[in-house]
Design an enzyme around this catalytic site. Sequence first.
Site, short mmCIF file in Angstrom:
data_model
loop_
_atom_site.label_atom_id
_atom_site.label_comp_id
_atom_site.label_asym_id
_atom_site.label_seq_id
_atom_site.Cartn_x
_atom_site.Cartn_y
_atom_site.Cartn_z
N ASP A 178 -3.00 -3.36 -3.07
CA ASP A 178 -1.79 -3.57 -2.22
C ASP A 178 -1.89 -2.26 -0.72
OD1 ASP A 178 -0.96 -4.45 -4.33
OD2 ASP A 178 1.17 -3.81 -3.79
N GLU A 408 -0.30 3.70 -14.87
CA GLU A 408 -0.75 2.72 -14.27
C GLU A 408 -1.88 2.71 -13.73
OE1 GLU A 408 2.57 2.29 -11.50
OE2 GLU A 408 1.33 0.34 -10.41
C1 9YW Z 1 3.90 -4.38 -6.10
C2 9YW Z 1 1.50 -5.41 -10.99
C3 9YW Z 1 1.28 -4.95 -9.46
C4 9YW Z 1 -0.60 -5.53 -9.51
C5 9YW Z 1 -1.14 -5.04 -8.60
C6 9YW Z 1 0.14 -3.84 -8.25
C7 9YW Z 1 1.22 -3.71 -8.03
C8 9YW Z 1 3.19 -5.06 -6.79
O1 9YW Z 1 1.44 -3.94 -9.60
O2 9YW Z 1 1.41 -4.40 -6.93
O3 9YW Z 1 5.17 -4.02 -6.25
O4 9YW Z 1 3.40 -2.93 -5.34
O5 9YW Z 1 -0.93 -3.18 -6.29
O6 9YW Z 1 -2.54 -5.12 -8.26
O7 9YW Z 1 -0.58 -6.82 -9.56
O8 9YW Z 1 0.90 -4.55 -12.08
#
Ligand code: 9YW
Length: 435
Positions: A178, A408
């Site tokens: 992100d 995480e």
């Molecule tokens: C958020 C769920 C997701 C991952 C992404 C990570 C994060 C969502 O979480 O994004 O709300 O920040 O960046 O890669 O799929 O684990």
Amino acid sequence: MTSARRALAQVVPGARRVLDENWTGSSTVPSRGLYPHQWSWDSAFIAIGSRHLSVRRAQRELETLLTAQWDDGRIPHIVYNQAVPPGAYFPGPDFWRPSTGHTGAPPGVATSGIVQPPVHALACLLVHRADPRASVGSGFLARTYPRLAAWHRYLTDRRDLGGGGLVAVVHPWEPGMDNSPCWDAPLARVDPVPPETFQRADLDHGAATDRPTDLDYGRYVRLAADYRDGGYEDRPGSHAFTVEDPGVNALLIASEHALAEIASSLGADPRPHRARAARLTAALLDRLWDPAAGLFLCRDVVGGGLIPELSAAGLLPLLVPELPRATVDALLRTAAGEHFGLGTSVRLVPSYDLRGAAFDPSRYWRGPAWFNVNWLLERGLRLHGAVGEADALRAAALEVAAASGFAEYVDPYTEEARGTRDFSWTAALTLDLAV
Ligand code: 9YW
């Protein structure tokens, strides 16, 4: 007991507990508090690990996701659990509904409208291999193959927004990393929505210093709302943010090779998949390889040119089987060099350049080490014969996952836990490395 054996003894029962606790009956949440729905690439990674606990559960995980596939072939990045209160996660399901009220999702299913990296065919192949007879006998492979093929077609036909034969992402959430510093320059052109117009839920569960900023979120919301209001159309030139990412494209190539194997197992013709993988590989080398950096970089399709930021996504083409040997060797040197320090200053690869101006060892995709990236890299190292490096990475991942409570992500230097704990893909992928 050596620390490696101790880690192994802790990982398997610990990972099983995390995956059992996060299983909802039809899919697995990434984390009970922070991420209470189903995420696309998470589910692929989770199935890769949970196949060691129950092949049927791994199949179900992937099929629940694939059932939410849109009519244009896209696999949405979130499938919402409608039993969860809408405010538990932002953006909730209502956010993604266009003015017509209809997305391309099947009736009764609530999803987002953007995508995540295509790891799914690779996951389906690995789940199949865990019990080939059950997978053919239950029809798992035959049901998933056409959906996976439609997914890849969506990406290659509708998302070649740069016109050079690669897939482009239209939102920083799409490559799954992100707030990577790679997005800073392209995002700077995006006008953020005011912070009072939305309510973040992530800060109820995570430390603000480990998460993206409000300004980041303002821009994420603007881009997602514009995409929604444009009816989720993928027209070249119509997106403020359009980037070709080496991680996304490398995963598509690895998955296209997996699709060729799936086709063969079903008696279908694998050659179109191999040909597509070869075309994508040539385009990846042509458009994203930077010989001076010894790394694949992201291409800013709107601003033009390569983005001069070094991200671990640029190492992921090690997953590509037909990478020229000289490129492999350059990537191995870069991984071990001062920017990523693998095996020299750190044991797990950081998400971003240790020497980069934006490096932050705690903040999400701006430096911390993530287990999915390290799992992918371990696989790529092994694929290209770097067995010693792969073994060291595997041992470190097992040890750090167990010691961090299946975090995480971790600080790449201190290996201290960051973000949420009992995180599903950390558990799943370290389980896969352990068995
Ligand atoms: C958020 C769920 C997701 C991952 C992404 C990570 C994060 C969502 O979480 O994004 O709300 O920040 O960046 O890669 O799929 O684990």
